[in-house]
Design a protein around this motif. Structure first.
Motif, PDB file in Angstrom:
ATOM      1  N   ASP A 247       0.826  -1.203   0.000  1.00 40.65           N
ATOM      2  CA  ASP A 247       0.000   0.000   0.000  1.00 40.65           C
ATOM      3  C   ASP A 247       0.864   1.257   0.000  1.00 40.65           C
ATOM      4  O   ASP A 247       0.537   2.262  -0.646  1.00 40.65           O
ATOM      5  CB  ASP A 247      -0.918   0.017   1.233  1.00 40.65           C
ATOM      6  N   ARG A 248       1.964   1.202   0.723  1.00 44.75           N
ATOM      7  CA  ARG A 248       2.817   2.385   0.890  1.00 44.75           C
ATOM      8  C   ARG A 248       3.790   2.578  -0.266  1.00 44.75           C
ATOM      9  O   ARG A 248       4.051   3.704  -0.678  1.00 44.75           O
ATOM     10  CB  ARG A 248       3.593   2.252   2.209  1.00 44.75           C
ATOM     11  N   ARG A 249       4.308   1.473  -0.796  1.00 47.46           N
ATOM     12  CA  ARG A 249       5.353   1.563  -1.827  1.00 47.46           C
ATOM     13  C   ARG A 249       5.036   0.626  -2.986  1.00 47.46           C
ATOM     14  O   ARG A 249       5.882  -0.116  -3.453  1.00 47.46           O
ATOM     15  CB  ARG A 249       6.706   1.184  -1.229  1.00 47.46           C
ATOM     16  N   GLY A 250       3.806   0.678  -3.461  1.00 50.60           N
ATOM     17  CA  GLY A 250       3.358  -0.244  -4.497  1.00 50.60           C
ATOM     18  C   GLY A 250       4.230  -0.250  -5.734  1.00 50.60           C
ATOM     19  O   GLY A 250       4.604  -1.316  -6.244  1.00 50.60           O
ATOM     20  N   HIS A 251       4.573   0.945  -6.238  1.00 54.76           N
ATOM     21  CA  HIS A 251       5.409   1.022  -7.444  1.00 54.76           C
ATOM     22  C   HIS A 251       6.771   0.378  -7.209  1.00 54.76           C
ATOM     23  O   HIS A 251       7.267  -0.386  -8.055  1.00 54.76           O
ATOM     24  CB  HIS A 251       5.595   2.482  -7.864  1.00 54.76           C
ATOM     25  N   ARG A 252       7.385   0.670  -6.080  1.00 54.77           N
ATOM     26  CA  ARG A 252       8.711   0.136  -5.776  1.00 54.77           C
ATOM     27  C   ARG A 252       8.660  -1.382  -5.619  1.00 54.77           C
ATOM     28  O   ARG A 252       9.557  -2.098  -6.086  1.00 54.77           O
ATOM     29  CB  ARG A 252       9.262   0.783  -4.501  1.00 54.77           C
ATOM     30  N   ILE A 253       7.619  -1.892  -4.938  1.00 52.89           N
ATOM     31  CA  ILE A 253       7.479  -3.338  -4.758  1.00 52.89           C
ATOM     32  C   ILE A 253       7.330  -4.023  -6.104  1.00 52.89           C
ATOM     33  O   ILE A 253       7.974  -5.054  -6.376  1.00 52.89           O
ATOM     34  CB  ILE A 253       6.270  -3.655  -3.858  1.00 52.89           C
ATOM     35  N   ALA A 254       6.479  -3.478  -6.971  1.00 48.55           N
ATOM     36  CA  ALA A 254       6.253  -4.072  -8.287  1.00 48.55           C
ATOM     37  C   ALA A 254       7.528  -4.058  -9.127  1.00 48.55           C
ATOM     38  O   ALA A 254       7.851  -5.037  -9.812  1.00 48.55           O
ATOM     39  CB  ALA A 254       5.125  -3.336  -9.008  1.00 48.55           C
ATOM     40  N   GLU A 255       8.258  -2.948  -9.092  1.00 45.69           N
ATOM     41  CA  GLU A 255       9.509  -2.863  -9.853  1.00 45.69           C
ATOM     42  C   GLU A 255      10.541  -3.851  -9.327  1.00 45.69           C
ATOM     43  O   GLU A 255      11.272  -4.478 -10.098  1.00 45.69           O
ATOM     44  CB  GLU A 255      10.051  -1.441  -9.799  1.00 45.69           C
ATOM     45  N   HIS A 256      10.597  -3.986  -7.998  1.00 44.49           N
ATOM     46  CA  HIS A 256      11.530  -4.943  -7.403  1.00 44.49           C
ATOM     47  C   HIS A 256      11.150  -6.373  -7.789  1.00 44.49           C
ATOM     48  O   HIS A 256      12.027  -7.192  -8.092  1.00 44.49           O
ATOM     49  CB  HIS A 256      11.536  -4.788  -5.886  1.00 44.49           C
ATOM     50  N   LEU A 257       9.865  -6.667  -7.792  1.00 43.86           N
ATOM     51  CA  LEU A 257       9.414  -7.996  -8.187  1.00 43.86           C
ATOM     52  C   LEU A 257       9.745  -8.268  -9.647  1.00 43.86           C
ATOM     53  O   LEU A 257      10.221  -9.361  -9.990  1.00 43.86           O
ATOM     54  CB  LEU A 257       7.909  -8.128  -7.943  1.00 43.86           C
ATOM     55  N   ASN A 258       9.523  -7.300 -10.520  1.00 43.88           N
ATOM     56  CA  ASN A 258       9.883  -7.469 -11.928  1.00 43.88           C
ATOM     57  C   ASN A 258      11.381  -7.718 -12.090  1.00 43.88           C
ATOM     58  O   ASN A 258      11.812  -8.524 -12.920  1.00 43.88           O
ATOM     59  CB  ASN A 258       9.481  -6.234 -12.734  1.00 43.88           C
ATOM     60  N   ASP A 259      12.163  -7.007 -11.293  1.00 46.58           N
ATOM     61  CA  ASP A 259      13.610  -7.181 -11.337  1.00 46.58           C
ATOM     62  C   ASP A 259      13.990  -8.621 -10.970  1.00 46.58           C
ATOM     63  O   ASP A 259      14.779  -9.264 -11.671  1.00 46.58           O
ATOM     64  CB  ASP A 259      14.265  -6.198 -10.363  1.00 46.58           C
TER      65      ASP A 259
END
Length: 297
Positions: A247-259
């Protein structure tokens, strides 16, 4: 092995979630080719497979493609039902679907070409020593047509017997009761990202797992669509923490997961569009260790 049936180690029902209606239901397969990494539009059934991967040509007709036609076929059908419920944010699955999804996760750990070959090699290497326990019984039951010594018999173990043992081992590890019960007992959730800079990717190593699943903060994640991930944790506290982080860092979490998903890949990364070529090309095929069972190759 490049002949025989198409054996999808990343099932078609799973890849369909990345189908793009704007290109007639195709998705984009990122793969390193002679000109570099390209994003090739293809249908879900046209990628993520190897012909004859689970074929045991030395066995009879019924057993030759048993792993694909019977075991994995049934497992994938019920896992597809579970996935449809999960995509509707229904994690309170009825018991048979919860078991089916757990089994699907277990198959993903072992059904890829590298793991299949590793298990084939393991059986071929260790079966002779395992048979040594039966030396006394063989000495008593030896027939005139058998080799004169047990050592010669073990050396000449029929290819059929090696393949039968391999098939049994594969089914056993993909349907482990202990691992399955542990996965079923975990806390499950689905996290949906409503706004993303780039859609979620998946690959031929779609599971992201901590180093083991025994610690309180352990977790398992897997993208199940371009904007949703399946999450399993050992404790409710860890689940609440992961939801808060998303909820707080959705974009960062998604980018990290893609990485991670791209770095874990061995051959293929898939997306719903062709716009992440640069991102994928820097990461694809690094073979980052994806689970405790994975080995660097």
């Amino acid at each position: 092995m490049n002949t025989g049936q198409k054996h999808h180690y990343i099932p078609e029902f799973y890849l369909k979630r990345w189908s793009n209606p704007s290109v007639n239901g195709r998705l984009y397969e990122y793969c390193r080719r002679y000109q570099g990494v390209v994003a090739r539009p293809t249908y879900p059934g046209g990628t993520g497979y190897q012909r004859g991967l689970y074929t045991f040509s030395g066995l009879d007709d019924e057993a030759r493609n048993f792993l694909e036609d019977v075991f994995l076929g049934r497992a994938d059908d019920t896992a597809n039902d579970a996935l449809q419920r999960l995509l509707m944010q229904d994690t309170n699955l009825r018991p048979e679907l919860r078991v089916a999804w757990s089994r699907y996760i277990m198959t993903l750990l072992h059904r890829n070409p590298e793991s299949i070959q590793r298990l084939r090699n393991k059986v071929a290497r260790e079966l002779p020593s395992a048979l040594s326990n039966f030396k006394a019984a063989w000495d008593l039951a030896r027939r005139e047509s058998d080799p004169p010594t047990f050592e010669e018999y073990v050396t000449a173990v029929p290819r059929r017997d090696v393949q039968q043992a391999t098939l049994m081992l594969l089914q056993q590890v993909m349907d482990s009761q202990n691992v399955g019960q542990f996965l079923v007992s975990m806390f499950w959730s689905v996290v949906t990202f409503h706004t993303l800079r780039y859609p979620l990717l998946t690959s031929d190593r779609p599971l992201v797992m901590t180093n083991g699943l025994e610690k309180a903060d352990c977790h398992l994640m897997m993208p199940i669509s371009p904007n949703a991930i399946f999450v399993a944790t050992r404790t409710s506290e860890m689940m609440h923490h992961l939801h808060a982080e998303c909820d707080r860092r959705g974009h960062r979490i998604a980018e990290h997961l893609n990485d991670l998903i791209a770095r874990q890949s061995h051959k293929f990364v898939w997306g719903t569009d062709p716009h992440q070529v640069c991102f994928v090309s820097k990461r694809i095929g690094q073979k980052l260790r994806s689970t405790p069972l994975e080995t660097q190759e």
